[in-house]
Write a protein that holds these residues in place. Structure first.
Motif, short mmCIF file in Angstrom:
data_model
loop_
_atom_site.label_atom_id
_atom_site.label_comp_id
_atom_site.label_asym_id
_atom_site.label_seq_id
_atom_site.Cartn_x
_atom_site.Cartn_y
_atom_site.Cartn_z
N ASP B 283 9.31 32.50 -5.65
CA ASP B 283 10.53 33.66 -5.58
C ASP B 283 11.47 33.09 -5.66
O ASP B 283 12.01 33.15 -5.87
CB ASP B 283 10.75 34.26 -3.78
N GLU B 284 11.92 31.53 -5.92
CA GLU B 284 12.97 30.75 -6.16
C GLU B 284 13.04 31.29 -7.63
O GLU B 284 13.10 31.05 -8.15
CB GLU B 284 12.92 29.80 -5.71
N LYS B 285 15.03 31.92 -7.35
CA LYS B 285 15.23 32.68 -8.27
C LYS B 285 16.17 31.46 -9.27
O LYS B 285 16.02 31.12 -10.84
CB LYS B 285 17.11 33.20 -8.79
N LEU B 286 16.43 29.94 -9.19
CA LEU B 286 17.04 29.20 -9.50
C LEU B 286 14.97 28.21 -11.02
O LEU B 286 16.17 28.18 -11.90
CB LEU B 286 17.41 27.82 -8.42
N LEU B 287 14.61 28.83 -10.56
CA LEU B 287 13.35 27.96 -10.79
C LEU B 287 12.54 29.12 -11.86
O LEU B 287 11.69 29.22 -13.18
CB LEU B 287 12.44 27.59 -10.00
N ALA B 288 13.32 30.48 -11.81
CA ALA B 288 12.61 31.67 -12.71
C ALA B 288 13.95 32.08 -13.77
O ALA B 288 13.04 33.38 -14.75
CB ALA B 288 12.39 33.17 -11.85
#
Lengths: 275, 337
Positions: B283-288
């Motif tokens: 759920d980590e935005k940074l990784l998406a």
């Protein structure tokens, strides 16, 4: 899901009563009890029996992120009778092999090393718990679950001052019954953690729906899962309208659509959703 | 802080082990043969352990010094790094450690003297070259100082080897060992920085940017060489505003003419590390967002990476001399085709 592994009927009885477990109607190799997401299996005494029961229970309903808890009595070289101890290190007496349960929470009772022996210990040379199942149970359960979700709880039943020979079924039951609150707390904690991990691995929203509606090759399925997972992370509150989807006919159309949707998103790490 | 401390039996009697254990009188000691039994085993979860990590005291064997990748220097061609510790007190969401290590437990290698011997040997081999030794790769150099006394233990060594440079990479404000020692021209306190609002979200447990600036200003006033490490650059839609504000805040507090070095680095992760991190934090935005894979590395897409790099470089060069500017090389910084 939490699986309780207990060596004997005597040790299991208070747990079965406390958790209102029902006997499973299976012609199973081991006595099995369950209710909702809690299962209890009676393995028999010894590490091989414990390993077998653990693997058997896993095989009945494979669920990689179940939590596992072995509860039973143990002798101890130092602790008082009735003391509950969570195990932080397991040593197999015959081989010296060691295992280390990962206690990623503040334990509600003291912890100790468990030495798994082939026969009941009567000398208690070390200030450790002497028992007969942990080094069969733990590595087997760890094949099916992460180390943080596999634990052993032992209740001291005998020590240098109180011989194992004086134990009887009533005393064993009473020792386990003394710590039902502790077991309950552990069950809740580990079950919640297992649920948390299971959520992490859950397919993203819309995945099943998309798979049912359009055909995807195996490679496209992976791509679909990744794109939907990214969408879920970046824009969880937004869904797709039928208007957006009605003219998409193939898996490739869907993937292209999702890539465009993601490319149109702006990213604001500092708020709870993307623009 | 630590409920459990694993201790390699070989280091049980080390004085440093006893000192560290004395700081945690209520912790349970768990002896082990080698730290890898606990740290390296399969089927454990970094993110769960990060909620309650244990401490592991061990002895480092084998290669105590490793060569830094080409192009990652700050003024020398001979660059090495060493890790007296594995894992970090802080929990930065972009940190590669959670993709690299199976365990979140903190390992402290208590045989500091062996590290010093390895450093001394390398310094001799360097002859007239100036070797640089970087710490803070596998951990934060200062965050756990009150427990490890790492910097305090190495101060005399740094002082005795003025022909070599040592970088302490940190986000900590625990600068006491430096305050209590005359400044060493060959010891650089290098602070990692991210814009404040982004840091609040992504750098869990890390002192605020303002506190880091206070620490840096104090060190600078005392004459310590101070470095700035804008690494990794983190994208978000109005990143220009965030980075412009960060640089303005930094150079309002620090004297750019007294800085040792400033480096700029892309957000980049080896593919397998990214994959592991993503599995741990789906759920980590940074990784998406906005990432691409090229030559086994996952980083921002080429045009985005180049744009950010160009913007931040131009902004920084308004404040600092190009002589002290060391942008890290990256395969992503090619013009988009």
């Amino acid at each position: 899901m939490l699986n309780l592994i207990v060596a004997t009927q005597t040790e299991a009885r208070p747990l079965i009563a406390h958790f209102h477990l029902q006997a499973a109607n299976l012609g199973s190799a081991f006595p099995l009890y369950h209710k909702d997401d809690l299962r209890l299996i009676i393995s028999g005494i010894g590490k091989i029996a414990a390993a077998a029961a653990t693997a058997y229970l896993f095989g009945l309903a494979p669920e990689n992120l179940a939590a596992w808890l072995n509860v039973g009595i143990a002798g101890h070289g130092q602790a008082e009778i009735g003391q509950a101890l969570l195990i932080h290190k397991i040593v197999e007496h015959s081989s010296g092999r060691t295992h280390y349960p990962a206690i990623a929470f503040a334990p509600a009772c003291p912890t100790t090393t468990a030495i798994t022996v082939e026969r009941p210990e009567e000398e208690y040379p070390e200030p450790c718990a002497y028992e007969m199942e942990a080094c069969g149970f733990w590595p087997t359960a760890n094949l099916f679950s992460t180390a943080e979700l596999v634990h052993c709880l032992k209740i001291v039943s005998d020590n240098k001052e109180n011989s194992i020979k004086t134990l009887n079924k009533q005393r064993v039951e009473a020792l386990i019954a003394q710590h039902l609150d502790l077991v309950e707390n552990l069950v809740q904690l580990l079950s919640a953690t297992a649920a948390q991990l299971a959520q992490r691995r859950h397919p993203p929203l819309h995945f099943d729906h998309f798979l049912k509606r359009w055909h995807f090759t195996a490679t496209q399925r992976h791509q679909l899962q990744r794109l939907l997972a990214h969408w879920q992370a970046l824009s969880p509150e937004r869904s797709f309208t039928e208007d957006q989807l009605k003219d998409l006919h193939t898996g490739r159309d869907i993937l292209s659509f999702l890539r465009h949707q993601l490319a149109d998103l702006s990213l604001d790490l500092c708020s709870t959703s993307s623009i | 802080m630590f409920d459990f401390i694993y201790i390699e039996e070989a280091v049980l009697q080390y004085a440093r082990t006893r000192e560290i254990l004395a700081r945690f009188p209520n912790a349970t000691h768990i002896p082990c043969q080698r730290y890898g039994e606990v740290f390296n085993r399969k089927a454990q979860d970094f993110r769960l352990q990060k909620q309650k990590p244990a401490l592991i005291l061990a002895r480092k064997h084998g290669n105590l010094l490793l060569e830094a990748p080409p192009g990652y220097g700050i003024g020398s061609q001979r660059n090495f790094y060493f890790s007296h510790m594995l894992n970090c007190l802080y929990d930065c969401r972009y940190c590669f450690l959670q993709g690299m290590y199976r365990s979140a437990h903190m390992v402290v290698f208590v045989n500091f003297e062996d590290f010093q011997d390895a450093l001394a040997k390398e310094i001799v081999q360097a002859n007239d070259d100036t070797p640089y030794f970087f710490t803070g790769y596998d951990c934060d150099s200062l965050a756990l100082e009150s427990i490890t006394n790492f910097v305090a233990s190495f101060m005399d060594f740094f002082a005795a080897h003025p022909q070599a440079f040592f970088e302490l990479r940190t986000k900590s404000v625990n600068i006491k060992p430096l305050l209590h020692h005359p400044p060493l021209p060959n010891c650089i306190a290098a602070f990692s920085m991210t814009p404040s609002d982004i840091a609040k979200v992504l750098e869990v447990g890390v002192p605020p940017v303002d506190s880091r600036l206070d620490a840096m200003a104090k060190l600078q006033t005392l004459g310590w060489p101070v470095g700035l490490r804008f690494d990794p650059l983190i994208y978000q839609s109005n990143y220009r505003d965030h980075y412009r504000a960060l640089f303005a805040a930094v150079f309002a507090r620090l004297d750019p003419d007294q800085l040792h070095s400033v480096s700029l680095g892309q957000f980049r992760l080896p593919r397998q590390i990214y994959k592991t991190m993503y599995q741990l934090m789906p759920d980590e935005k940074l990784l998406a967002y906005g990432l691409d894979e090229k030559a086994g590395m996952v980083s921002y897409k080429s045009d985005l990476a180049l744009e950010m790099h160009t913007f931040c470089s131009e902004e920084l060069l308004r404040y600092i001399s190009p002589q002290i500017f060391f942008p890290c090389p990256s395969t992503t910084l090619e013009s988009p085709s």
